[in-house]
Design an enzyme around this catalytic site. Structure first.
Site, PDB file in Angstrom:
ATOM      1  N   ARG A   1     -13.973  -6.815  -3.223  1.00 48.92           N
ATOM      2  CA  ARG A   1     -13.348  -6.861  -1.892  1.00 48.92           C
ATOM      3  C   ARG A   1     -12.827  -5.480  -1.517  1.00 48.92           C
ATOM      4  NH1 ARG A   1      -7.947  -5.758   0.328  1.00 48.92           N
ATOM      5  NH2 ARG A   1      -7.776  -6.964   2.263  1.00 48.92           N
TER       6      ARG A   1
ATOM      7  N   THR B   1       0.887  -1.155   0.000  1.00 51.51           N
ATOM      8  CA  THR B   1       0.000   0.000   0.000  1.00 51.51           C
ATOM      9  C   THR B   1       0.926   1.205   0.000  1.00 51.51           C
ATOM     10  OG1 THR B   1      -1.714  -1.142   1.299  1.00 51.51           O
ATOM     11  CG2 THR B   1      -1.772   1.218   1.388  1.00 51.51           C
TER      12      THR B   1
END
Length: 315
Positions: free
Chosen positions: A214, A186
């Site tokens: 998701r 991330t």
């Protein structure tokens, strides 16, 4: 008290022998983004402006799992998500399921500033992006050869993962965790100015080979992203574990209710609350402290403070 900034490019099972062609471009980008953030803080930009600026640049770099570098779902598509939060007001904005928006973090800020809501996703978020005139590209823009190969490897190994494509994945390799997740990634940035104002921003492409639809920890306030008048936190790692542990909010809560220092609070959450091998975070406090703990093999990270401390590290 003084300004401080920290940024990350993902935590996970990053091998110590990471090839130079994979390590060096990320280090160059982190160093560039750190200097960009420092310059913005020195120019008295608001922490909110600073974290958006830095995360936009990280999103534009194909070596990180956000924006241009976003990994692919099981259908071979991109679903980007992001979150931004202003610690002084607790105003925040989040988006998920983006397929065309070049900078998800900027759309998250527009959700915060231009709507009565906090969180928009999928078709609604895309429609809002068009309405606001933000930069968009055909979904194919985000699909890189590197990520096509990563998805192929993940499908062959029958697992969900986010990795740095550091090695082929043997078909018979046992998944390292209960959810079959491998290395993780991330991008994020946290900043505090000389007045103690705080902000946090996080952006991601999610998990390689994840189910369509998701949603991870990144856009969930208190899980992957949080800021108040005490601290600002951006988390990275295995999103489902981070959500369960309410990682970002717990750091702030331990400081607020238990009187722990930033380092004590962050260390406790990473070492005692989040499962081993799942979590990393960056955090700054209103007094200019910085901490960047992780319980994974490594985390791409960098920080700087007004008193002259700088750091760029992986392991």
């Amino acid at each position: 008290m003084g300004w401080a900034i920290a940024l990350h490019g993902g935590a996970g099972d990053i091998p110590k022998d990471l090839p130079p062609e994979l390590r060096e471009p990320r280090e160059v980008c982190l160093r560039y983004c750190l200097q960009m953030g420092v310059d913005a803080l020195k120019a008295h930009k608001s922490p909110l402006d600073v974290v958006e600026l830095v995360v936009r640049e990280l999103e534009n770099n194909p070596y990180f799992n956000a924006g241009k570098g976003s990994v692919l779902t099981s259908n071979g598509t991109v679903e980007m998500e992001a979150c931004i939060m202003d610690g002084n007001t607790k105003n925040c904005g989040a988006v998920s399921g983006l397929t065309t928006v070049v900078n998800a973090i900027s759309l998250a800020r527009l959700v915060m500033e231009k709507t009565p809501h906090i969180y928009l996703a999928f078709e609604g978020a895309e429609a809002f992006a068009r309405e606001q005139g933000v930069e968009t590209m055909d979904p194919s823009h985000f699909i890189t050869p590197r990520n096509i190969e990563r998805l192929k490897q993940a499908k062959e190994a029958n697992r969900v993962q986010v990795d740095y494509n550091t090695r082929p994945i043997p078909k018979d390799e046992k998944p390292p965790g209960p959810n079959g997740d491998s290395q993780l990634g991330t991008v994020g940035c946290v900043a505090v100015d000389s007045y103690g104002h705080l902000a946090a921003a996080t952006s991601t492409g999610g998990l390689v080979n994840k189910m369509v639809g998701r949603i991870g920890d990144t856009p969930i306030i208190g899980a992957g992203t949080y800021a108040n008048k005490i601290c600002a936190v951006s988390a990275t790692g295995q999103g489902d574990a981070i959500i369960r542990a309410t990682v970002a909010r717990d750091v702030a809560a331990l400081m607020e209710y238990k009187g722990l220092s930033l380092k004590e609070a962050a260390d406790y959450v990473v070492e005692e609350s989040a499962p081993k091998g799942t979590t990393g975070l960056i955090a700054v406090s209103a007094t200019g402290e910085v901490t960047m703990p992780f319980n994974t093999t490594g985390m791409f990270r960098a920080c700087a403070t007004e008193d002259g401390h700088t750091e760029l590290a992986i392991w």
